[in-house]
Design a protein around this motif. Structure first.
Motif, PDB file in Angstrom:
ATOM      1  N   GLU A   1       0.479  -1.298   0.088  1.00 16.56           N
ATOM      2  CA  GLU A   1       0.085   0.701  -0.093  1.00 16.56           C
ATOM      3  C   GLU A   1       0.940   1.534   0.027  1.00 16.56           C
ATOM      4  O   GLU A   1       2.170   1.146   0.708  1.00 16.56           O
ATOM      5  N   GLY A   2       0.256   2.246  -0.939  1.00 15.59           N
ATOM      6  CA  GLY A   2       1.172   3.771  -0.566  1.00 15.59           C
ATOM      7  C   GLY A   2       0.572   4.886  -1.924  1.00 15.59           C
ATOM      8  O   GLY A   2       0.287   4.032  -2.775  1.00 15.59           O
ATOM      9  N   ASP A   3       1.833   5.504  -1.869  1.00 10.76           N
ATOM     10  CA  ASP A   3       2.009   5.865  -3.804  1.00 10.76           C
ATOM     11  C   ASP A   3       3.187   6.182  -3.878  1.00 10.76           C
ATOM     12  O   ASP A   3       3.975   6.208  -3.743  1.00 10.76           O
ATOM     13  N   TYR A   4       2.526   5.747  -5.330  1.00  6.19           N
ATOM     14  CA  TYR A   4       3.382   5.912  -6.380  1.00  6.19           C
ATOM     15  C   TYR A   4       3.759   6.935  -7.810  1.00  6.19           C
ATOM     16  O   TYR A   4       2.769   7.177  -8.034  1.00  6.19           O
ATOM     17  N   MET A   5       4.628   6.210  -8.362  1.00  2.86           N
ATOM     18  CA  MET A   5       4.758   7.299  -9.319  1.00  2.86           C
ATOM     19  C   MET A   5       5.282   6.181 -10.523  1.00  2.86           C
ATOM     20  O   MET A   5       5.989   5.947 -10.529  1.00  2.86           O
ATOM     21  N   TYR A   6       5.018   6.314 -11.348  1.00  2.00           N
ATOM     22  CA  TYR A   6       5.799   5.685 -13.279  1.00  2.00           C
ATOM     23  C   TYR A   6       6.596   6.305 -14.093  1.00  2.00           C
ATOM     24  O   TYR A   6       5.123   7.773 -14.298  1.00  2.00           O
ATOM     25  N   LYS A   7       7.373   6.426 -13.950  1.00  2.00           N
ATOM     26  CA  LYS A   7       8.028   7.593 -14.992  1.00  2.00           C
ATOM     27  C   LYS A   7       8.716   6.865 -16.365  1.00  2.00           C
ATOM     28  O   LYS A   7       9.004   6.049 -16.436  1.00  2.00           O
ATOM     29  N   LEU A   8       7.820   7.286 -17.495  1.00  2.00           N
ATOM     30  CA  LEU A   8       7.930   7.388 -18.298  1.00  2.00           C
ATOM     31  C   LEU A   8       8.625   7.493 -19.631  1.00  2.00           C
ATOM     32  O   LEU A   8       8.248   9.278 -19.712  1.00  2.00           O
ATOM     33  N   MET A   9       9.984   7.016 -19.752  1.00  2.00           N
ATOM     34  CA  MET A   9      10.585   8.363 -21.337  1.00  2.00           C
ATOM     35  C   MET A   9      10.735   7.950 -22.497  1.00  2.00           C
ATOM     36  O   MET A   9      10.490   6.619 -22.613  1.00  2.00           O
ATOM     37  N   PHE A  10      10.107   8.745 -23.579  1.00  2.00           N
ATOM     38  CA  PHE A  10      10.393   8.518 -24.770  1.00  2.00           C
ATOM     39  C   PHE A  10      11.866   8.750 -25.472  1.00  2.00           C
ATOM     40  O   PHE A  10      11.599   9.860 -25.349  1.00  2.00           O
ATOM     41  N   GLY A  11      12.434   7.950 -25.802  1.00  2.28           N
ATOM     42  CA  GLY A  11      13.637   8.725 -27.154  1.00  2.28           C
ATOM     43  C   GLY A  11      12.855   7.828 -28.186  1.00  2.28           C
ATOM     44  O   GLY A  11      12.578   7.234 -28.178  1.00  2.28           O
ATOM     45  N   VAL A  12      13.621   9.302 -29.261  1.00  2.00           N
ATOM     46  CA  VAL A  12      13.272   8.834 -30.506  1.00  2.00           C
ATOM     47  C   VAL A  12      14.730   9.764 -31.280  1.00  2.00           C
ATOM     48  O   VAL A  12      15.308   9.907 -31.220  1.00  2.00           O
ATOM     49  N   TYR A  13      15.338   8.159 -32.135  1.00  2.04           N
ATOM     50  CA  TYR A  13      16.446   8.403 -32.694  1.00  2.04           C
ATOM     51  C   TYR A  13      17.480   8.977 -31.711  1.00  2.04           C
ATOM     52  O   TYR A  13      18.148   9.601 -31.675  1.00  2.04           O
ATOM     53  N   ASN A  14      17.359   8.380 -30.854  1.00  2.00           N
ATOM     54  CA  ASN A  14      18.686   8.171 -29.454  1.00  2.00           C
ATOM     55  C   ASN A  14      18.615   9.860 -28.478  1.00  2.00           C
ATOM     56  O   ASN A  14      19.866   9.476 -28.286  1.00  2.00           O
ATOM     57  N   GLU A  15      17.767  10.102 -28.680  1.00  2.00           N
ATOM     58  CA  GLU A  15      17.298  11.969 -28.144  1.00  2.00           C
ATOM     59  C   GLU A  15      15.903  11.858 -27.341  1.00  2.00           C
ATOM     60  O   GLU A  15      14.866  11.255 -28.215  1.00  2.00           O
ATOM     61  N   TRP A  16      16.031  11.586 -25.682  1.00  2.00           N
ATOM     62  CA  TRP A  16      15.003  11.947 -25.176  1.00  2.00           C
ATOM     63  C   TRP A  16      13.880  12.820 -25.629  1.00  2.00           C
ATOM     64  O   TRP A  16      14.946  14.439 -25.969  1.00  2.00           O
ATOM     65  N   LYS A  17      13.307  12.506 -25.773  1.00  2.00           N
ATOM     66  CA  LYS A  17      11.679  13.608 -26.407  1.00  2.00           C
ATOM     67  C   LYS A  17      10.102  13.469 -25.127  1.00  2.00           C
ATOM     68  O   LYS A  17       9.339  15.342 -25.850  1.00  2.00           O
ATOM     69  N   ALA A  18       9.847  12.698 -25.040  1.00  2.00           N
ATOM     70  CA  ALA A  18       9.096  13.073 -24.157  1.00  2.00           C
ATOM     71  C   ALA A  18       9.226  12.434 -22.708  1.00  2.00           C
ATOM     72  O   ALA A  18       9.904  11.458 -22.308  1.00  2.00           O
ATOM     73  N   ASP A  19       8.642  13.110 -21.385  1.00  2.00           N
ATOM     74  CA  ASP A  19       8.358  12.512 -20.218  1.00  2.00           C
ATOM     75  C   ASP A  19       7.388  12.462 -19.355  1.00  2.00           C
ATOM     76  O   ASP A  19       6.372  13.856 -19.678  1.00  2.00           O
ATOM     77  N   VAL A  20       6.782  11.093 -19.127  1.00  2.00           N
ATOM     78  CA  VAL A  20       5.318  11.253 -18.866  1.00  2.00           C
ATOM     79  C   VAL A  20       5.333  10.642 -17.322  1.00  2.00           C
ATOM     80  O   VAL A  20       6.018   9.173 -17.052  1.00  2.00           O
ATOM     81  N   LYS A  21       4.610  11.628 -16.817  1.00  2.00           N
ATOM     82  CA  LYS A  21       4.858  10.954 -14.943  1.00  2.00           C
ATOM     83  C   LYS A  21       3.534  10.721 -14.484  1.00  2.00           C
ATOM     84  O   LYS A  21       2.917  11.544 -14.774  1.00  2.00           O
ATOM     85  N   ALA A  22       2.982   9.493 -13.974  1.00  2.00           N
ATOM     86  CA  ALA A  22       1.578   9.126 -13.954  1.00  2.00           C
ATOM     87  C   ALA A  22       2.465   8.784 -12.100  1.00  2.00           C
ATOM     88  O   ALA A  22       2.769   7.960 -11.928  1.00  2.00           O
ATOM     89  N   PHE A  23       1.219   9.584 -11.499  1.00  2.00           N
ATOM     90  CA  PHE A  23       0.810   9.204 -10.254  1.00  2.00           C
ATOM     91  C   PHE A  23      -0.029   8.371  -9.752  1.00  2.00           C
ATOM     92  O   PHE A  23      -1.347   8.962 -10.010  1.00  2.00           O
ATOM     93  N   PHE A  24       0.007   7.537  -8.823  1.00  2.00           N
ATOM     94  CA  PHE A  24      -1.032   6.937  -8.397  1.00  2.00           C
ATOM     95  C   PHE A  24      -1.285   6.213  -6.743  1.00  2.00           C
ATOM     96  O   PHE A  24      -0.323   5.619  -6.562  1.00  2.00           O
ATOM     97  N   SER A  25      -2.324   5.792  -5.972  1.00  2.00           N
ATOM     98  CA  SER A  25      -2.042   5.269  -5.305  1.00  2.00           C
ATOM     99  C   SER A  25      -2.873   4.042  -5.143  1.00  2.00           C
ATOM    100  O   SER A  25      -3.804   4.288  -5.667  1.00  2.00           O
ATOM    101  N   VAL A  26      -2.336   3.020  -3.983  1.00  2.00           N
ATOM    102  CA  VAL A  26      -2.191   1.422  -4.347  1.00  2.00           C
ATOM    103  C   VAL A  26      -3.590   1.743  -2.729  1.00  2.00           C
ATOM    104  O   VAL A  26      -2.202   2.007  -1.770  1.00  2.00           O
ATOM    105  N   LYS A  27      -4.663   1.234  -2.344  1.00  2.00           N
ATOM    106  CA  LYS A  27      -4.863   0.871  -0.626  1.00  2.00           C
ATOM    107  C   LYS A  27      -4.954  -0.300  -0.743  1.00  2.00           C
ATOM    108  O   LYS A  27      -5.812  -1.403  -2.250  1.00  2.00           O
ATOM    109  N   LEU A  28      -5.004  -0.945   0.365  1.00  2.00           N
ATOM    110  CA  LEU A  28      -5.618  -2.366   0.181  1.00  2.00           C
ATOM    111  C   LEU A  28      -7.376  -2.224   0.723  1.00  2.00           C
ATOM    112  O   LEU A  28      -7.590  -1.198   1.453  1.00  2.00           O
TER     113      LEU A  28
END
Length: 183
Positions: free
Chosen positions: A151-178
């Protein structure tokens, strides 16, 4: 192996085996999308909405300005909140085009993208000739049965690179509870 280590491993194994039996629910709490190369791509939509009571849906629309895209790298990291967000369990980088062609090579990414695939248009191999859209993605109860997380608060961090350069950063925050009624 010393007996204290043996008991530790046995306890951990029992915990991991029994944890998915406990019902849990997860909800998105925040989303942050950052375009790192705006001439290449930008986010037209990056938001959470409430489609019905008790659900929070994530929607992203990334407009691609330079298509086709056929060389994509993805980095997925999971963080847990504990005096700030700290790395937790997974940090996986992969050639996304190769992953989409052979999904079984990356088990964590396979489960992660299986959850996203039905609500998005990224469920095919390269090249990508259109915008990237994730529409009304809702974290379903029990989605974390494959990954026993406390249980707790989490973050998925997704980095997307195209042609060997980072182009986008997405952070999705979520909470897991029992759900206490099942314990």
């Amino acid at each position: 192996m010393p007996t204290s280590n043996k008991y530790c491993w046995v306890s951990l194994t029992i915990f991991l085996a029994l944890f998915p039996l406990a019902n849990s629910y997860a909800r998105f709490t925040n989303i942050q999308c950052t375009a790192l190369d705006k001439p290449f791509a930008d986010f037209q939509k990056c938001r959470l909405s409430i489609p019905k009571r008790g659900e929070v849906a994530l929607s992203i629309h990334a407009k691609l300005f330079q298509i086709p895209v056929n060389n994509v790298t993805v980095n997925v990291r999971v963080f847990k909140k504990a005096s700030g967000y700290r790395p937790f369990l997974y940090n996986v980088s992969a050639d996304f085009c190769a992953f989409m062609a052979h999904r079984s090579r990356y088990p964590f990414l396979k489960v992660f993208f299986a959850a996203i695939a039905k609500d998005s248009n990224i469920n095919h191999t390269c090249p990508y000739n259109n915008d990237i859209i994730v529409e009304n993605l809702v974290l379903r109860d029990g989605m974390f049965g494959h990954f026993p997380v406390p249980e707790g608060d989490y973050m998925y961090k997704l980095m997307f690179g195209v042609y060997n350069e980072w182009k986008a950063d997405v952070k999705a925050f979520f909470s897991v509870k029992l759900d206490k009624k099942y314990l």
